[in-house]
Design an enzyme around this catalytic site. Sequence first.
Site, mmCIF file in Angstrom:
data_model
loop_
_atom_site.group_PDB
_atom_site.id
_atom_site.type_symbol
_atom_site.label_atom_id
_atom_site.label_comp_id
_atom_site.label_asym_id
_atom_site.label_seq_id
_atom_site.Cartn_x
_atom_site.Cartn_y
_atom_site.Cartn_z
ATOM 1 N N LYS A 213 -6.740 15.751 52.592
ATOM 2 C CA LYS A 213 -6.314 16.148 51.249
ATOM 3 C C LYS A 213 -4.797 16.004 51.169
ATOM 4 O O LYS A 213 -4.065 16.614 51.944
ATOM 5 C CB LYS A 213 -6.728 17.591 50.981
ATOM 6 C CG LYS A 213 -6.324 18.092 49.603
ATOM 7 C CD LYS A 213 -6.828 19.497 49.359
ATOM 8 C CE LYS A 213 -6.399 20.005 47.994
ATOM 9 N NZ LYS A 213 -6.865 21.379 47.755
ATOM 10 N N LYS A 266 -9.243 13.200 49.272
ATOM 11 C CA LYS A 266 -8.809 13.664 47.949
ATOM 12 C C LYS A 266 -7.308 13.465 47.807
ATOM 13 O O LYS A 266 -6.578 13.845 48.710
ATOM 14 C CB LYS A 266 -9.162 15.144 47.803
ATOM 15 C CG LYS A 266 -8.774 15.770 46.475
ATOM 16 C CD LYS A 266 -9.075 17.254 46.439
ATOM 17 C CE LYS A 266 -8.745 17.823 45.073
ATOM 18 N NZ LYS A 266 -8.928 19.270 44.983
HETATM 19 ZN ZN LIG Z 1 -5.883 25.972 47.490
#
Ligand SMILES: [Zn+2]
Length: 341
Positions: A213, A266
């Site tokens: 992420k 992501k």
């Molecule tokens: Zn968070």
Amino acid sequence: MAFPITRLRRLRRTEQLRSLVRETRLTPEAFVYPLFVCPGKGIRKEVRSMPGVYNLSVDEAVKEAREVRSLGVPSVILFGLPETKDEVATGAWADDGIVQQATRAIKKEVPDLVVMGDVCLCEYMSHGHCGIVRATAQSLGAAAAAPPSATTEYEIVNDASLELLAKTSVSLAHAGIDIIAPSDMMDGRVAAIRKGLDDAGFINTPILSYAAKFASGFYGPFREAADSTPQFGDRRSYQMDPANLREAMREIELDLEEGADMIMVKPAMPYLDVIAAARQRWDVPLAAYQVSGEFAMIEAAARNNWIDRDRVMMESLVSIHRAGAGIILTYFAKDAARLLG
Ligand SMILES: [Zn+2]
């Protein structure tokens, strides 16, 4: 064999031929639809920067879940907007937390919908960070005088946050969440969550980790949707540097070693190379999150008649699928499913 014997245009001549040789096919089964659940009743409040996306009270979230299922989309992921926030993210792990309530209601009314629970603390922390915040040693004097701010030194404490993440995961599993999806990016969270779940008897609850992420500008509209903007500083000390592919591979490897059943990248479109590299390297289910900014850019351009919305929406989803993500978390899930249906 080269031109003129070979002519690639032969197979592009008609839609029937193009369809026959198409390499990537989207189906609604690949989609996960994010839901933002808020307190109250009968509430359906549109997120300003995300047309068609709402903060929903539990009763409305159930309606939405039913619609999602009826369109052939198999899964939703829940985010919560709690009534109150504090310094220990009580709303994340309380038995009557907003996501726990929504989970019970959705699993009761739409039992065959796979309900994922995003596990993080930022939406439930008064400071909006994904872990516990502590003033650092160098600045204790300054921090004693004032709470952490942009000008005081602070730290997102890793190890102490793990306990809260595990506690949140167990609470969500108790409520009936089918898949635990930690998005906090603390080191060691997957192992801590796996142990927490196993100790509580949830040996069959899978973990989909947001393994890679990135600290991305594309999250902007989400922060309005989930009311999770950090009150000071940013998330660069725990989310990944957008420039790093090799580090993303290490993050994924560690999460798998710690027991992640599935992994996620992501955002999606700015990181298609990361998705493709992960797909080549590991044989586990791979998800990608087409985030709020990706969605909002397409919606905004379409509203100006600068692009053909449906066409760009489908192209964006195909690109993520083609890069190797078998599971796509997307705000387009319902509309794309309608077009595919
Ligand atoms: Zn968070």
